[in-house]
Design a protein around this motif. Structure first.
Motif, short mmCIF file in Angstrom:
data_model
loop_
_atom_site.label_atom_id
_atom_site.label_comp_id
_atom_site.label_asym_id
_atom_site.label_seq_id
_atom_site.Cartn_x
_atom_site.Cartn_y
_atom_site.Cartn_z
N GLY A 192 32.22 122.74 -16.29
CA GLY A 192 33.63 122.59 -16.61
C GLY A 192 34.51 122.75 -15.38
O GLY A 192 35.51 122.02 -15.22
N ILE A 193 34.16 123.68 -14.52
CA ILE A 193 34.92 123.88 -13.29
C ILE A 193 34.78 122.66 -12.38
O ILE A 193 35.75 122.22 -11.75
N MET A 194 33.57 122.11 -12.33
CA MET A 194 33.36 120.92 -11.51
C MET A 194 34.24 119.76 -11.97
O MET A 194 34.75 118.99 -11.16
N ASP A 195 34.43 119.64 -13.28
CA ASP A 195 35.31 118.58 -13.80
C ASP A 195 36.73 118.76 -13.30
O ASP A 195 37.41 117.79 -12.94
N GLN A 196 37.21 119.99 -13.26
CA GLN A 196 38.56 120.26 -12.75
C GLN A 196 38.67 119.90 -11.27
O GLN A 196 39.67 119.33 -10.83
N VAL A 197 37.64 120.23 -10.51
CA VAL A 197 37.65 119.95 -9.08
C VAL A 197 37.68 118.45 -8.82
O VAL A 197 38.39 117.96 -7.94
N ARG A 198 36.91 117.70 -9.62
CA ARG A 198 36.84 116.25 -9.42
C ARG A 198 38.18 115.56 -9.67
O ARG A 198 38.43 114.48 -9.17
N LYS A 199 39.02 116.17 -10.48
CA LYS A 199 40.31 115.55 -10.80
C LYS A 199 41.29 115.62 -9.64
O LYS A 199 42.36 115.01 -9.68
N GLY A 200 40.95 116.33 -8.60
CA GLY A 200 41.81 116.39 -7.42
C GLY A 200 42.68 117.62 -7.39
O GLY A 200 42.67 118.45 -8.29
N GLY A 201 43.47 117.72 -6.31
CA GLY A 201 44.36 118.85 -6.16
C GLY A 201 43.73 120.04 -5.45
O GLY A 201 44.37 121.05 -5.22
N ILE A 202 42.42 119.94 -5.14
CA ILE A 202 41.70 121.02 -4.47
C ILE A 202 41.02 120.44 -3.23
O ILE A 202 40.37 119.39 -3.30
N ASP A 203 41.18 121.11 -2.09
CA ASP A 203 40.68 120.58 -0.82
C ASP A 203 39.23 120.93 -0.53
O ASP A 203 38.55 120.24 0.24
N GLY A 204 38.74 122.03 -1.10
CA GLY A 204 37.37 122.46 -0.83
C GLY A 204 37.01 123.62 -1.74
O GLY A 204 37.85 124.12 -2.48
N MET A 205 35.75 124.03 -1.67
CA MET A 205 35.29 125.05 -2.60
C MET A 205 34.32 126.03 -1.94
O MET A 205 33.40 125.64 -1.23
N ILE A 206 34.56 127.33 -2.19
CA ILE A 206 33.60 128.38 -1.87
C ILE A 206 32.84 128.67 -3.15
O ILE A 206 33.43 129.04 -4.17
N LEU A 207 31.55 128.52 -3.10
CA LEU A 207 30.72 128.69 -4.29
C LEU A 207 29.87 129.95 -4.12
O LEU A 207 28.95 129.99 -3.32
N ALA A 208 30.22 131.00 -4.87
CA ALA A 208 29.51 132.27 -4.76
C ALA A 208 28.59 132.53 -5.94
O ALA A 208 28.00 133.60 -6.03
N ASN A 209 28.47 131.56 -6.83
CA ASN A 209 27.66 131.78 -8.03
C ASN A 209 26.47 130.84 -8.13
O ASN A 209 25.91 130.65 -9.21
#
Length: 338
Positions: A105-122
């Motif tokens: 679900g979080i990946m879907d939000q990221v794909r929609k744009g508005g976010i430049d990058g991601m730190i993935l700690a999980n």
């Protein structure tokens, strides 16, 4: 990865119709519905979205945590936040609770744009396909704390194998030969490496690890408490003399189990943890543990991510930074030297 042609074929429309839908141009509601359904089913990321991710900066970075209530993560998040703030970025926190479906679900939000990058700690083994799909769009990702074996992605982690080895060796040096292990989250490279380090130290010392001495704690206090009680209720000649917990949070459950059975630490049972949470140095705890540089992991991961965001159109090498752990000797194992 799906293409516009794949979408058109699945929806039973022309490529031009798919293009119209993607560019928000007039098309019948029936055809639009078919195209949008095909896009969802094929998990398609439009080229326009990928292009936007490459050329437009929103000064927003996502950080995905497995459990915001776990005291391990505040230091890690603060390291990320400090660097983000220093560079003019806003940090958005997402919490998956290590539950199936939350990450997608979080990946879907990221794909929609508005976010430049991601730190993935999980990152877990089960998430590898979702991460790959996002990487296919050239979206900047850095793994922090948890790596994923076999995935070519930037990461900043600690040497959990060495930490597991040094903790077990410390107990062995102190004269313990019957050592139990409380293991953490399954599917996590962190938990797996800590366990491997423990087993290697036992093997090098020619010590047996009985199957019943390996208990699953799942990084939870209650499961660890119950597992420790089962270990401590074994007959005296079968009971371990030391318990190595692969996280401090689980070690707290072990300590309470020892006390509830009217046993002493370290007289009857030695206890060692992992992570060096702030509570472990309190006078009433004084837990021997392995220090993980959580704040430094967060800072280094964010620094690397910002580098990647600013170099999106360049071919850069994958960087996997591994920081060293440190044994913190306190009072719960009765051994004064490492």
């Amino acid at each position: 990865m799906a293409t516009i042609k794949d979408i058109a074929k699945k929806a039973g429309v022309s490529v031009a119709t798919v293009s119209y839908v993607l560019n928000d141009r007039p098309v019948s509601e029936e055809r639009k519905t078919k195209v949008l359904k095909a896009i969802e089913e094929l998990n398609y990321v439009p080229n326009e979205v990928a292009r936007r991710l490459r050329v437009k900066k929103n000064n927003t970075i996502a950080m995905v945590l497995p459990d915001i209530m776990n005291p391990f993560y505040p230091d890690l998040a603060k390291g990320c936040q400090d660097v983000a703030r220093e560079n003019g970025y806003t940090l958005l926190l997402f919490n998956t609770e290590d539950k199936q479906g939350q990450f997608a679900g979080i990946m879907d939000q990221v794909r929609k744009g508005g976010i430049d990058g991601m730190i993935l700690a999980n990152a877990l083994e089960k998430d590898i396909e979702q991460v790959k799909k996002l990487m296919d769009t050239s979206f900047p990702i850095v793994l922090a704390h948890r790596g994923i074996e076999g995935l070519e992605v930037d990461s900043v982690t600690a040497d959990n194998f060495s930490g597991g080895y040094m903790a077990a060796k410390h107990l062995i040096t102190g004269g313990h030969v019957k050592i139990a292990f409380i293991e953490g989250l399954r599917g996590s490279a962190v938990s797996a490496d800590r366990k491997k380090g423990f087993l290697k130290a036992m093997e090098d010392a020619n010590l047996e690890v009985k199957p019943e001495w390996i208990v699953w704690g799942n990084t939870e206090y209650q499961k660890s408490y119950e597992g420790a009680k089962r270990l401590l209720e074994l007959p005296a000649d079968e009971r371990p003399t030391a318990i190595f917990s692969s996280s401090d949070f689980m070690a707290l459950g072990v300590i309470d189990a020892v006390k509830d059975l009217n046993l002493s630490i370290p007289g009857d049972i030695a206890v060692v943890g992992f992570d060096d949470l702030f509570i472990t140095s309190f006078r009433f705890v004084q837990l021997t543990t392995v220090h993980i540089p959580r704040y430094e992991i967060g800072r280094r991961a964010m620094e690397r991510l910002i580098e990647k965001i600013n170099q999106k159109d360049k071919k850069d090498d994958i960087q996997n930074v591994v920081l060293s752990p440190k044994l913190m000797i306190r009072q719960t194992c009765g051994v004064e030297k490492g």
